[in-house]
Write a protein that holds these residues in place. Structure first.
Motif, short mmCIF file in Angstrom:
data_model
loop_
_atom_site.label_atom_id
_atom_site.label_comp_id
_atom_site.label_asym_id
_atom_site.label_seq_id
_atom_site.Cartn_x
_atom_site.Cartn_y
_atom_site.Cartn_z
N ASP A 59 -22.56 24.98 70.43
CA ASP A 59 -23.04 26.09 69.62
C ASP A 59 -22.59 27.42 70.23
O ASP A 59 -22.81 27.67 71.41
N SER A 119 -23.79 30.27 69.86
CA SER A 119 -24.86 31.14 70.32
C SER A 119 -25.30 30.78 71.74
O SER A 119 -25.87 31.62 72.44
N LEU A 120 -25.01 29.54 72.19
CA LEU A 120 -25.30 29.21 73.59
C LEU A 120 -24.40 30.01 74.52
O LEU A 120 -24.81 30.44 75.59
N GLU A 150 -23.00 32.92 73.59
CA GLU A 150 -23.41 34.32 73.44
C GLU A 150 -24.62 34.62 74.31
O GLU A 150 -24.72 35.70 74.91
N ALA A 151 -25.55 33.66 74.39
CA ALA A 151 -26.74 33.87 75.21
C ALA A 151 -26.35 34.07 76.67
O ALA A 151 -26.97 34.88 77.37
N ALA A 152 -25.31 33.36 77.12
CA ALA A 152 -24.88 33.52 78.51
C ALA A 152 -24.18 34.86 78.72
O ALA A 152 -24.38 35.53 79.72
N LEU A 153 -23.37 35.26 77.73
CA LEU A 153 -22.75 36.60 77.79
C LEU A 153 -23.84 37.66 77.84
O LEU A 153 -23.75 38.63 78.59
N ASP A 154 -24.86 37.43 77.06
CA ASP A 154 -25.94 38.41 76.90
C ASP A 154 -26.65 38.68 78.23
O ASP A 154 -27.06 39.80 78.50
N GLN A 168 -19.51 27.49 83.35
CA GLN A 168 -20.88 27.07 83.61
C GLN A 168 -21.67 26.66 82.37
O GLN A 168 -22.70 26.01 82.49
N ILE A 169 -21.21 27.06 81.21
CA ILE A 169 -21.95 26.72 79.99
C ILE A 169 -21.16 25.74 79.13
O ILE A 169 -21.60 24.64 78.84
N MET A 172 -21.16 21.12 78.97
CA MET A 172 -21.65 20.50 77.74
C MET A 172 -20.62 19.57 77.11
O MET A 172 -20.99 18.62 76.42
#
Lengths: 289, 355
Positions: free
Chosen positions: A180, A182-183, A185-189, A200-201, A205
């Motif tokens: 996904d 957004s997973l 994006e959440a890390a960028l965020d 790492q993300i 996965m």
């Protein structure tokens, strides 16, 4: 992931026996089909395993009259087998590594970028599997002959690479698509760099699917015989090619049986590992590309 | 802790304009809701603030300094996403500690902050769990903890509770409000759920078609919607077609009073809140509608009643449970307060009770 799979308890066998009996009552044809299928699949295996350990086996006996390991030492003292086994392993590792270097970045691009002809290119990797391989190899052999690649290791590597493309592109592409956005994006965020997000993300996965693809590719390449036979002979001899010739031309059945048996074990183990890795549902999730 | 200025912000995707010249200021410690139907541009606006979408025009400033040129990973904002976006291969602890680790804090500081943030969202002791072992509500709490542990200047929330069930949604809403109040964090919350916006926000920006229709306090938005869109979108509303002539507006068979000089002759829309239509004795004179009760819906502490008025159609009204009403019965209704909208102008308010 382990929580998703019900543990194998002792009740498993009871339950499967119970379902077997109820199936027999309910569906006689299904049972018949199961028995026939079992014979067709397991019959040859049974025969090969028995032959590998047979000292003497004469008709009409159903099992060998004498078991032993004497043919094993004989088989492994043959110069061609001693040379072919390590060569095959190194060759399969090389092809798998090259395939990974070529295909994994490509599959990331297929999953993440929208470019013209993407769908068509992706489907084109099916082409090698959609037509009879032998015809393909013969026409490639004509080209390789002009390029002086016949009977050379690079020639065999090239022809075996073609075989790996479908698996090494499609499975990782599906896996990358399954991540996904957004997973990431959440890390960028929270402040991670693009590279860190990937390492790492994203990578952890898709790792199970990538490992499975690599394992399957190694197994497939290790057993690949047609391409190696047409392009490699007479100078490049891999284990499966040798097995063919042992089965076809030797009077001693045990040689072929022992070589087959030796070739099975690693593939069986690797396939079991790959199957576990693929349970994450990446195949089902992503193959509708 | 911080103010946010949105200055003439626009976003175009090809020929489609998702956000059109939007501008507003979010004050320090303010809880701002951006409310609108799906596709109104509210999520795009939030994603531009977070840095996931590039700006087509305009500027975004935090504490009066532009952040428009910064990439998402350099902005002092933190976002809680709509979907559960915990990293599945990391434990709750590692999910929260990930951003802290990037800031080169000491191990003790990271451990303390993880503990504190989990305590804040009521999930102490869940450090070792994996996201798949948590319920949806717990996952969103961890996502909230992951965002606030970084002490962002602006907290962004993109419909964070929309995939939760109704009871959980209300509970998490209350918790979020409590946490935001305690931390005094500036927050922007995007939602399509007006109830959520009305209950959470200090101010609400109602968006439609990429533009802000109205930005006001929740009570003002409810009582004085400045456009027909807002009137229709926020709360229950009866919208009636009418024609203004000589100081009155004709709605169906009846005349309603119009403040002199404020509305010109022609077509108007009259907006009537259900609670502004009251039951009156049958003998009352003036503007009284005879209405037949179609449907009575019990909503707990009050009842929503659908009635049919000849030449006017269906109206919604709210009636106290103390009043006994049966379907098929005829009742008399009088409007106490209504708004008259004409040609996209701000509405003219008529309040019968005040007169």
């Amino acid at each position: 992931m382990s929580t998703l799979n019900p543990p194998l308890t002792s009740g498993f066998w009871e339950r499967s026996r119970h379902s077997f009996v109820s199936m027999m009552k309910r569906d006689g044809f299904g049972l018949l089909a199961l028995v026939v299928l079992g014979l067709v699949i397991l019959g040859p295996l049974y025969s090969v395993v028995l032959w590998a350990f047979a000292e003497r086996w004469k008709y009409p006996s159903l099992v060998p009259t004498q078991f032993g390991f004497s043919f094993w030492s004989e088989t492994f003292s043959r110069a061609d087998i001693v040379a072919a086994l390590p060569f095959s392993i190194v060759l399969a590792l090389t092809v798998t590594l090259l395939s990974a270097i070529i295909c994994l970045p490509a599959s990331y691009a297929f999953a993440r970028m929208r470019f013209r002809g993407r769908q068509l290119l992706l489907l084109s990797f099916l082409a090698t599997n959609a037509f009879p391989r032998f015809g393909l190899y013969v026409s490639i052999a004509v080209i390789f002959f002009r390029l002086n690649l016949i009977g050379t290791v690079p020639g065999v590597i090239l022809i075996q690479l073609v075989n790996t493309l479908l698996l090494m592109i499609w499975i990782p592409t599906a896996a990358f698509q399954g991540v996904d956005r957004s997973l990431e994006e959440a890390a960028l965020d929270v402040g991670a760099s693009q590279l860190r997000v990937f390492i790492q993300i994203t990578l952890p996965m898709v790792m199970p699917a990538l490992s499975a693809a690599v394992l399957l590719t190694f197994v497939n390449t290790f057993y690949e015989a047609q391409g190696a036979l047409i392009i490699g002979l007479p100078r490049v001899v891999t284990m499966p090619v040798l097995m063919y010739s042992l089965i076809n031309s030797q009077l001693v059945t045990q040689y072929g049986a022992i070589v087959s048996f030796v070739l099975w074990l690693p593939s069986l183990l690797l396939l079991l590992v790959a199957q576990r890795l693929l349970r994450g549902g990446y195949l089902t999730a992503g193959f509708g590309v | 802790m911080a103010t946010l200025d949105i200055v003439h912000l626009s976003k175009r995707f090809g020929s489609v304009t998702a956000v059109k010249d939007v501008g507003f200021t979010v004050n320090d410690s303010e809880f701002m809701c951006i409310l609108g139907p799906s596709g109104c541009g509210k999520s795009t606006l939030l994603r531009m603030i977070a840095g996931f979408e590039e700006l087509s025009a305009g500027d975004i400033q935090i504490d009066h300094e532009s952040i428009a040129a910064l990439p998402a990973n350099k902005r002092p904002t933190a976002m809680v996403f709509q979907k559960y976006t915990l990293w599945p291969h990391m434990t709750v602890h590692d999910n929260i500690a990930f951003g802290l680790g990037l800031r080169q804090l000491s191990r003790e500081v990271i451990e303390r902050k993880v503990k504190e943030s989990l305590a804040l969202v009521g999930l102490s002791g869940y450090e070792a769990r994996y996201p798949a072992q948590l319920s949806g509500g717990q996952q969103q709490r961890v996502a909230l903890a992951r965002a606030i542990v970084l002490e962002p200047k602006i907290l962004l929330l993109d419909e964070p509770f929309s995939s939760l069930d109704a009871i959980l949604r209300v509970r998490l809403r209350e918790e979020l409000k409590r946490i935001q109040r305690r931390l005094k964090i500036t927050a922007i919350f995007v939602t399509h759920d007006q109830e959520e916006a009305l209950s959470l926000a200090d101010r609400i920006a109602v968006m439609s078609g990429g533009e802000i229709e109205q930005l006001d306090h929740p009570s003002t938005i409810y009582s004085n919607p400045q456009s027909l869109f807002v009137a229709d979108f926020i709360g229950a509303m009866n919208l009636l077609k009418g024609v203004v002539q000589d100081g009155t507006v004709r709605v169906g068979e009846k005349q309603l009073a119009v403040p002199s000089g404020k509305v010109s002759n022609g077509e108007v829309t009259v907006a009537l809140r259900p609670e502004d239509l009251v039951l009156v004795p049958d003998t009352q004179i003036g503007t009284v509608w005879k209405a037949k009760i179609d449907q009575v819906m019990d909503l707990g502490h009050y009842r929503k009643v659908l009635v049919d008025v000849p030449q006017l159609g269906d109206l919604k009204i709210f009636i106290s449970k103390a009043v006994n009403l049966n379907e098929g019965e005829t009742i008399s209704l009088a409007p106490t307060r209504y708004l008259i909208y004409q040609n996209g102008n701000p509405p003219v308010e008529v309040n019968q009770q005040a007169q």
